[in-house]
Structure formats: structure tokens, C-alpha cells
Design a protein around this motif. Structure first.
Motif, short mmCIF file in Angstrom:
data_model
loop_
_atom_site.label_atom_id
_atom_site.label_comp_id
_atom_site.label_asym_id
_atom_site.label_seq_id
_atom_site.Cartn_x
_atom_site.Cartn_y
_atom_site.Cartn_z
N LEU A 720 121.63 52.40 -37.15
CA LEU A 720 122.03 51.01 -37.34
C LEU A 720 123.21 50.88 -38.30
CD1 LEU A 720 118.53 49.29 -37.51
CD2 LEU A 720 120.11 49.37 -35.59
N VAL A 721 123.18 51.67 -39.37
CA VAL A 721 124.29 51.62 -40.32
C VAL A 721 125.57 52.12 -39.67
CG1 VAL A 721 125.18 52.63 -42.46
CG2 VAL A 721 122.83 51.78 -42.36
N MET A 748 125.78 38.54 -37.25
CA MET A 748 125.12 39.84 -37.33
C MET A 748 123.62 39.68 -37.56
SD MET A 748 127.24 42.07 -36.58
CE MET A 748 126.21 43.47 -36.97
N ARG A 749 123.25 38.62 -38.31
CA ARG A 749 121.82 38.37 -38.50
C ARG A 749 121.16 38.03 -37.17
NH1 ARG A 749 121.75 34.06 -42.15
NH2 ARG A 749 122.24 35.57 -43.77
N THR A 750 121.87 37.25 -36.35
CA THR A 750 121.35 36.90 -35.03
C THR A 750 121.23 38.15 -34.15
OG1 THR A 750 122.38 34.72 -35.18
CG2 THR A 750 121.69 35.46 -33.00
N GLY A 802 115.19 47.39 -39.69
CA GLY A 802 116.34 47.01 -38.89
C GLY A 802 117.18 45.93 -39.54
N LEU A 803 116.53 44.90 -40.06
CA LEU A 803 117.26 43.79 -40.65
C LEU A 803 118.00 44.22 -41.92
CD1 LEU A 803 114.64 40.92 -40.21
CD2 LEU A 803 116.75 41.25 -38.92
N VAL A 804 117.33 45.00 -42.76
CA VAL A 804 117.97 45.43 -44.01
C VAL A 804 119.14 46.38 -43.72
CG1 VAL A 804 117.63 46.78 -46.12
CG2 VAL A 804 115.93 45.09 -45.43
N SER A 805 118.96 47.32 -42.79
CA SER A 805 120.03 48.27 -42.48
C SER A 805 121.27 47.55 -41.97
CB SER A 805 119.54 49.28 -41.43
OG SER A 805 118.46 50.03 -41.92
N ILE A 806 121.08 46.60 -41.06
CA ILE A 806 122.21 45.87 -40.49
C ILE A 806 122.82 44.94 -41.53
CG2 ILE A 806 122.87 44.14 -38.77
CD1 ILE A 806 120.85 45.40 -36.87
N ALA A 807 121.99 44.26 -42.33
CA ALA A 807 122.51 43.31 -43.32
C ALA A 807 123.33 44.02 -44.39
CB ALA A 807 121.35 42.56 -43.96
N VAL A 812 128.69 45.37 -46.67
CA VAL A 812 129.62 46.39 -47.16
C VAL A 812 130.91 46.37 -46.35
CG1 VAL A 812 129.99 48.87 -47.42
CG2 VAL A 812 127.81 47.86 -48.11
N SER A 813 130.78 46.21 -45.02
CA SER A 813 131.97 46.19 -44.16
C SER A 813 132.84 44.98 -44.40
CB SER A 813 131.53 46.23 -42.69
OG SER A 813 130.80 47.39 -42.40
#
Length: 826
Positions: A720-721, A748-750, A802-807, A812-813
Motif C-alpha cells: 500500500l505504501v 485517497m481516504r475514499t 490499510g487506512l493507516v498505510s495509505i493515509a 508524506v507524498s
């Protein structure tokens, strides 16, 4: 090419971190499994009772049927005795001194009238004291009616030389005079009592046979040559502890089997994770490979570049992962010791062999994954290269789809196995079916996820404003990227849920059948077993012995021979009023020594009927040929074999019953009876049945699955990261054309919620199908047994991951300025 690959790896370190982590963790798990397997052959504990001998001769516990290959064998649960005549045979070896040893359970009754707690205690003949060696601290050698205690046991019992002590050996306690107190160097794992030769032979109850023979003054090679063809095991060095301690011998067998099965799962999951991670890494570099093709690179050169890059990364990760595997194996050993599978003092055997094997497997898996991932970027033509770089390819290869759908069909078919095969095998097939389904869905993922997106995307676009519209557009155009994120989460959820609930459902089915099958009013159990004579002393009702044991069977399929250990029970002919086996044919009233009852399923599989002869091996490895007198249905409660209690008891070291079932007798009379046997207790009904072995197996599975799930969790976060961080240019472009930072975060949250939601649905379906069929096959209801909280916890854990990795990777990006990020190379 190596120089170019190394420069690429150094220049794109962040792009290879994901593959590095996947290979590192996968190699560590495989190395740990290799260390456990090697320890199953070479590990052990320090020798104590046989510390002074060079060689120990015991019965051969390895059951390998004629025609079986080197890996087709089972380890007998009980240590077989050997002929006493072998003592003279060994003594004929030049320089050898052979000492026979008798070993049998012997419990000292303390001053309070109860068995002494602590170490297990065993009786021996006095001549075998030299094997440790034990030396007399006080008193002298025992005569008839006398006993020598080890110093620690004497202190615990509060007796001295000349005093009296009560000892229980397969009967009511007998009082012996303490002739002496002996001690050996170090503190032993077992307490020892020594009797005279005549008394020890009588208590052991094995005329003309001994438990083991210790050899001084000769090497193992000469002893093996002298005993060739006698079906014995000759142990020397560290292997002597396995001959001395039954739990060490069983531990070595369990570790070898567990490491093999667990290692197989670990290798499969590692290959799967490494392949998906490398595929994502290569996909993110498609513009780079397209440019190489456009400037003249040949397909072979592109494939070689990817292969060499992968080799460089995998070798470094594999070396570090192999070393990390040592720490993982020590952690697993500690966990196994905590749940009682491995003795606390069992030492692992660590050598370069499993580390090198894990490195080769890690590098090999990475190269295979690289070959698969490199096919597409190396096959496009130079003319199409730049256009191909601009738009992600949406179609999935026909071969991949065909294999994927075939695996889905195979997995669905495998889920039906528990309807025909029950017990642990049915539960294991449910797990395997779920894993096959997961792999099949991973291969068909873009199609499956694409179909789901076409349903969900319009709803997102209409209900969530600009962020929802952007998220819907992204997932519609990049279903393969979404599938790459959904797959590992689906794997984590499905694998965790099916492993846990398959075991809880099996446990519930066994308990349900036990409660229905054992109709006795009372059950008598003991700390180390129940003396066989207790059955005959029950008054005012009927009683039967229950001996829990194992048998080993062999079946031929084509040219291969499959050897399997199966649970079994021993019952008396009088058991018909206290147990309900669900008899299909014959009668258990005919159960006598030399006969056996088979479960209906196993009898059908072996094509056996009442009156036929069935061949197998008893718990001590002795071959049996018994006549079938009945078939029955309740195999979860009683296993596939029900023997006569006398036969089952004769092939155990304890020589006692596991329990006594009683019907019609008064509880007060039973309490009076058991009061004559310290350590015995009376309980009502099936509550007294021992569930320790099943609980240990359940915890063992949880530990093994937990390690794999930990690896999967790391790979999920890793994937995911990687996939989110690769979208920096996309985020920058969105912000440059007017999209706000918060809108990108909400987009991205969606997408993250959609990723987690699809993974939850697919993972639940993957687990539900085999679990529902398993529950129907074992319990008759479609609802798996077990607390719902574990399922909800698995969903919550995957969602949080999943949510934490993507958030985190999104934020950071977004730190860089859009104008700077849009110019950053991929």
C-alpha cells in the motif's frame, strides 16, 4: 549488465525497498522453518540418566511400511521395549559392558497422603544406576521390599534411610523401606526410584524384556553392527536424550513435521508476496522500460536488466533475512515452549544448512517473480513504447485469467472435501481450499475488482462530491492498481479467519460428539492415569476402562505409500451401556483382545467389513493384525480405531487407563474407592475428558499462522505504501490544476475505504465458503463455531492497517510543493 543494474538499484533505492522488505521477511520465515526442521533431527536437551554411557539401545520408534520411500514414516507415540537377550549380544562386542534398564511410572505418596507434585517420577532397577551415574549418598543397595530414592525426592517426601515410604505403581500404594539415598551430578528433569532387580522386573510387568540397554566402552558403529536386523535404535552423543526423555523424542518428531508443513505454507505465501511486490515495482517503472525499448534495448536486455537487479536486491535481502531467521526461530521455540509443545530446556540446532537453503529459496523465488514481471515490459515494440508508457494497460493476459479461474474452480471444489472427510484432515482441507481461492482471485483480481468498481464507482461519484468523483475516476481507470492493494488485505483477512474458525469448529464438533457419545454417569481420572484394577473394584454399577492411544496406518495410492498417525481408544466389552459409538454394523460387545472396531468412513476407505482382518501398528510401533467386529459413526469422539482396553493398555509405557467410565454407582461409594488411590478424582459426565492435546494443537496452529499473518501484514503495508507513494506526480498534477490538498486527502481516504471494503467482502467470502461447508460436515449447521469477536477483530485490524498505510504515505507524498513534485522522475 551487472554494473548497470547496480547503478539502477543505487539510484532508485526507494523503489526497491518494497521488494527488499518482502524478500527479507520471507527468507527469515523460511530460514526459521529450516532451523526448526533441523532441530527435529539434531536438537535436544542435555543427557542426564544416560550421561555416563557411550551408547543407548532402545526400541525402534520409526514406523516405515514395506515399499515406503524415505520420507514416508511416522514416529511411534510410545517407546517400545526390547528383548532382554540383546544384553548378551551386546556384551559380546569387544570392550563393551551392557547394562539393562527397566523404566516404569512410580509415584511417591507424600506425608499428606497425596502424590508428590513437581517432576515426573520413574522407577528403575538398581543395576541401571551406573548409567547416570547415581552414587549412594547414604545407606546401601535395595533388597526386596526396599527402595532407593534420589536425594531431591527423599527430601521432598521427608524420609531418611531406615524410614518408610508409600509408592504407587499401577496399583494401590505399597509401603517400602528406604534402603538408601542416591544422587547424580546436576539436577535431573525426572525423579528416580531404584528397586532390586527382581522387584523392578515384576513392577515393569514385561517378562524377558527391558526398556533400554546402556553400553559403556564401545562405539555406536560396533553396536549397530552387532544388532543389525534386530529393529532397534542405537543412539550416541546428543541423541541419547531422545532415548531418555519421551517428550524430547516426541518434540523432535513434532518439530520435523511442523516445520515441513508450516515451511510449505511459508514458502507459498513468500513466493506469492514477493511476486506481487516485484510486479508492482516493475509496473511503476514502465515509462523507464518503455524509453529503453524506444532507444534500442532488446527484449532480452530488458529481461536481463530486471533479472540482475532482482538478483542484487534478493541476495542482499536474503543474506540478512537468513540471519534474521535465527532470531525468528528462537522466538518460535519460546512460543512453542510456552504452550507446552517444546520442553523449556530443548535447544535448537543452528547450522549454515537451513540458512543457505533459505537464501537459495528467496533468491529463486525472486528470480521467478522477476521473470514473470519482466515479460510485459520486454515484449512491447519500440514503436508502441512511448504510448504504452502513458496509459496503463487494463486487460489481463488470457493465460493468467485461465489459470486464475481454474484455481477458483479447484478451490470451490476442494471446499466440499469436509462433507466426506471429517476431523483434522477436513479442517486442513478447508484452509487449503481458502488459500487456493485466494491465489485464484489474486490472478483474476483486475477482472473481479473491475466488475465491483463498475457497480460502486457511480455511487461514489454522485455521493462524495469532487473527492468521490476523483476517486471513482481513479479506480475505474486503474483497476489493476486497486487489485494489487486489495489482494494482500484479502489474503490477510481470509487466511486469518479460515485458520481460526476451522479449528474452533473442529473443537466444537469433537466436544458435541463427546457429549452425545459418552453416556456414563461418572468419570474417574488420575494425575498419571488410573490403575487398571480400579475397574474391577467399582461396586453398585458397571464400569469400563477408557484408554486413549494412537495407531499408525499405511495406505497405498498408486506407487506411493502414505503413513499416518490416527487417534484411537481402548474400551471394554461392557462399554456399550456407557458409550454410544453410533454402531453401523457388528457390535462392540464382541470387542476382545485381538479385535478392533473401525469408523464407518475409514472402513469404507479401506474396503473393510465386519469379519475382515485389518493391519496397522500400535502406539509403540508393534505391528497388529486384528479382526474387525464393528463399524461406527462417531469418529470425532473415538477416532478411527477402537481397540480392546487390554490391547491398548499393553502397548503404552504407563500400562494404565486414561479414565474409567462408571454408570449406576453411587458417588459416595466411588469417593471411598478413589480415596485408596492418591491422585484419583471423580467427576460427572464428559467434563472429565482430557482436552489438553487438542488445545495444544490449536495454540500451535495459532502461533504458526500468527507468524505468517505477521509477514502478510508487513507485505500489506509495504504494498500500500509503495502504490500510494508512486502517485506523487499524479497528486502534484491534481493540485496544479486547482484541486485542494484536503480534496486529494479525501480522495485517497475514499479510495482507502473502497480498498478495505472490497478486501473485507472478498476475504470474508473466501473464508465463508469453506467454513460453512466445514461446519455443515462436522456439526450439521452452517454457522462455524467460535467467538464473533475474532472475525470482527480481523476486519478491524486489516482496515486499520490499510487506512493507516495509505493515509501516512499520502500525507508524506503531499509534503513537496506541486511544482517540484511534478518534475520528479518516476
Amino acid at each position: 549488465m551487472l554494473t548497470l543494474a547496480w547503478q539502477t538499484v543505487k539510484a532508485r533505492t526507494s523503489g526497491f525497498i518494497g521488494a527488499f522488505v518482502a524478500i527479507l521477511c520471507g527468507t527469515a520465515i523460511v530460514a526459521a522453518c529450516g532451523i526448526l526442521m533441523e532441530s527435529g533431527f539434531r536438537g535436544g536437551v542435555p543427557t542426564q540418566r544416560y550421561a555416563a554411557v557411550d551408547v543407548v539401545v532402545t526400541g525402534d520408534r520409526t514406523v516405515r511400511p514395506p515399499g515406503a520411500d524415505v520420507l514416508a514414516f511416522e514416529h511411534a507415540a510410545e517407546q517400545p521395549s526390547i528383548p532382554a537377550s540383546l544384553v548378551a549380544k551386546i556384551a559380546a562386542v569387544p570392550g563393551a559392558r551392557a547394562v539393562a534398564e527397566q523404566t516404569f511410572p512410580a509415584v511417591v505418596v507424600g506425608p499428606d497422603g497425596q502424590p508428590l507434585a513437581g517432576k515426573p517420577s520413574f522407577g528403575h532397577n538398581w543395576d541401571s544406576a551406573v548409567l547416570a551415574p547415581f552414587s549412594l549418598k547414604e545407606g546401601g543397595a535395595p533388597k526386596n521390599g526396599e527402595v532407593v530414592l534420589d536425594a531431591e525426592l527423599a527430601a521432598q517426601a521427608g524420609v531418611r534411610v531406615g524410614g518408610e515410604v508409600a509408592v504407587m505403581v499401577r496399583s494401590a500404594p505399597v509401603t517400602y523401606r528406604v534402603a538408601g539415598v542416591a544422587e547424580a551430578s546436576g539436577s535431573g528433569r525426572q525423579a528416580s526410584l531404584f528397586f532390586s532387580e527382581a522387584v523392578a522386573g515384576e513392577l515393569a510387568g514385561r517378562p524377558d524384556r527391558v526398556s533400554a540397554i546402556g553400553v559403556l566402552g564401545a562405539d555406536a558403529g560396533r553396536v549397530e553392527a552387532a544388532l543389525a536386523g534386530d529393529h532397534v535404535t542405537v543412539s550416541s552423543g546428543a541423541d541419547r536424550s531422545a532415548a531418555e526423555f519421551d517428550d524430547v523424542s516426541q518434540t523432535k518428531s513434532i518439530l520435523a513435521i511442523l516445520a515441513g508443513s508450516f515451511g510449505g505454507y511459508a514458502v507459498l505465501v513468500a513466493i506469492f508476496v514477493v511476486a506481487s511486490t516485484l510486479a508492482l515495482t516493475v509496473e511503476q517503472r514502465r515509462r523507464e522500460f518503455a524509453l529503453l525499448r524506444a532507444v534500442g534495448a532488446t527484449p532480452r536486455q530488458v529481461r536481463r536488466l530486471i533479472g540482475v537487479e532482482t538478483t542484487v536486491v534478493s541476495v542482499v535481502a536474503g543474506v540478512l533475512g537468513s540471519l534474521l531467521g535465527i532470531a525468528v526461530s528462537l522466538g518460535l521455540r519460546a512460543a512453542f515452549a510456552r504452550i507446552g509443545v517444546v520442553p523449556d530446556d530443548f535447544a535448537l540446532s543452528i547450522s549454515p544448512i537451513p540458512l543457505a537453503a533459505a537464501l537459495l529459496i528467496g533468491v529463486g523465488a525472486a528470480r521467478v517473480a522477476a521473470w514473470s514481471a519482466a515479460r510485459r515490459p520486454s515484449s512491447i515494440s519500440p514503436v508502441e513504447a512511448l504510448g504504452e508508457a502513458a496509459v496503463q494497460k487494463r486487460d489481463v493476459g488470457r493465460v493468467r485469467l485461465a489459470i486464475g479461474w481454474a484455481l477458483v474452480a479447484l478451490g470451490l471444489g476442494a471446499t466440499a472435501v469436509p462433507l466426506f472427510l471429517g476431523g483434522q484432515l477436513g479442517a486442513a482441507m478447508s484452509v487449503m481450499a481458502a488459500l487456493v481461492l485466494i491465489i485464484g482471485l489474486a490472478l483474476t483480481g483486475p477482472r473481479v475488482v473491475g466488475a465491483a468498481v463498475r457497480v460502486v464507482a457511480p455511487v461514489l461519484a454522485r455521493s462524495s462530491g469532487v473527492s468521490g468523483y476523483l476517486a471513482a475516476a481513479n479506480v475505474r481507470k486503474n483497476s489493476r492498481r486497486l487489485a494489487a492493494a486489495v489482494t494482500p488485505l484479502m489474503l490477510a483477512i481470509g487466511f486469518a479467519v479460515v485458520n481460526f474458525y476451522s479449528q474452533t469448529t473442529l473443537t466444537a464438533a469433537v466436544q458435541q460428539q463427546n457429549e452425545r457419545s459418552i453416556t456414563a454417569d461418572h468419570v474417574i481420572t488420575g494425575v498419571a492415569g488410573v490403575p487398571a484394577e480400579v475397574v474391577g473394584q467399582v461396586s453398585g454399577g458397571t464400569a469400563t476402562s477408557l484408554v486413549r492411544t494412537q495407531v499408525i496406518t499405511a495406505s497405498t495410492t498408486g506407487d506411493s505409500v502414505e503413513v499416518q498417525s490416527r487417534p484411537a481408544n481402548g474400551l471394554d466389552p461392557t462399554a456399550s451401556g456407557m458409550v454410544d459409538l453410533g454402531v453401523v454394523s457388528g457390535s462392540i460387545d464382541d470387542l476382545r483382545p485381538g479385535t478392533v472396531a473401525l469408523s464407518a468412513g475409514h472402513a469404507s476407505w479401506e474396503n473393510k467389513n465386519v469379519g475382515d482382518t485389518v493391519e496397522f501398528w500400535f502406539a509403540d510401533g508393534q505391528q497388529a493384525k486384528l479382526r474387525v467386529v464393528a463399524t461406527y459413526e462417531h469418529d470425532l469422539a473415538f477416532g478411527d480405531y477402537v481397540l480392546s482396553a487390554a490391547d491398548a493398555r499393553a502397548h503404552t509405557n504407563a500400562g494404565m487407563d486414561s479414565a474409567v467410565l462408571v454408570k449406576g454407582s453411587d458417588a459416595t461409594a466411588l469417593q471411598a474407592l478413589t480415596s485408596r488411590y492418591p491422585g484419583l478424582r471423580v467427576t460427572e459426565g464428559v467434563a472429565a475428558q482430557d482436552r489438553g492435546a487438542e488445545r495444544t494443537q490449536f495454540l500451535l496452529n495459532l502461533v504458526a499462522v500468527g507468524v505468517i499473518l505477521g509477514y502478510v501484514a508487513i507485505s500489506v503495508s509495504n504494498t500500500l505504501v509503495m502504490s500510494t507513494a508512486a502517485r506523487r506526480r499524479e497528486f502534484a498534477l491534481l493540485r496544479l490544476v486547482g484541486t485542494g490538498r484536503r480534496q486529494v486527502v479525501r480522495m485517497m481516504r475514499t479510495e482507502a475505504l473502497l480498498t478495505v471494503g472490497l478486501a473485507a467482502v472478498l476475504g470474508s467470502l473466501v473464508a465463508a465458503v469453506p467454513l460453512v461447508v466445514l461446519a455443515i460436515g462436522l456439526t450439521g449447521t452452517p454457522v462455524p463455531a467460535g467467538p464473533i469477536g475474532v472475525y470482527l477483530g480481523a476486519l478491524a485490524g486489516a482496515a486499520l492497517l490499510g487506512l493507516v498505510s495509505i493515509a501516512v504515505s499520502t500525507r508524506v507524498s503531499l509534503r513537496a510543493k506541486p511544482i517540484d513534485a511534478i518534475g520528479v522522475r518516476e
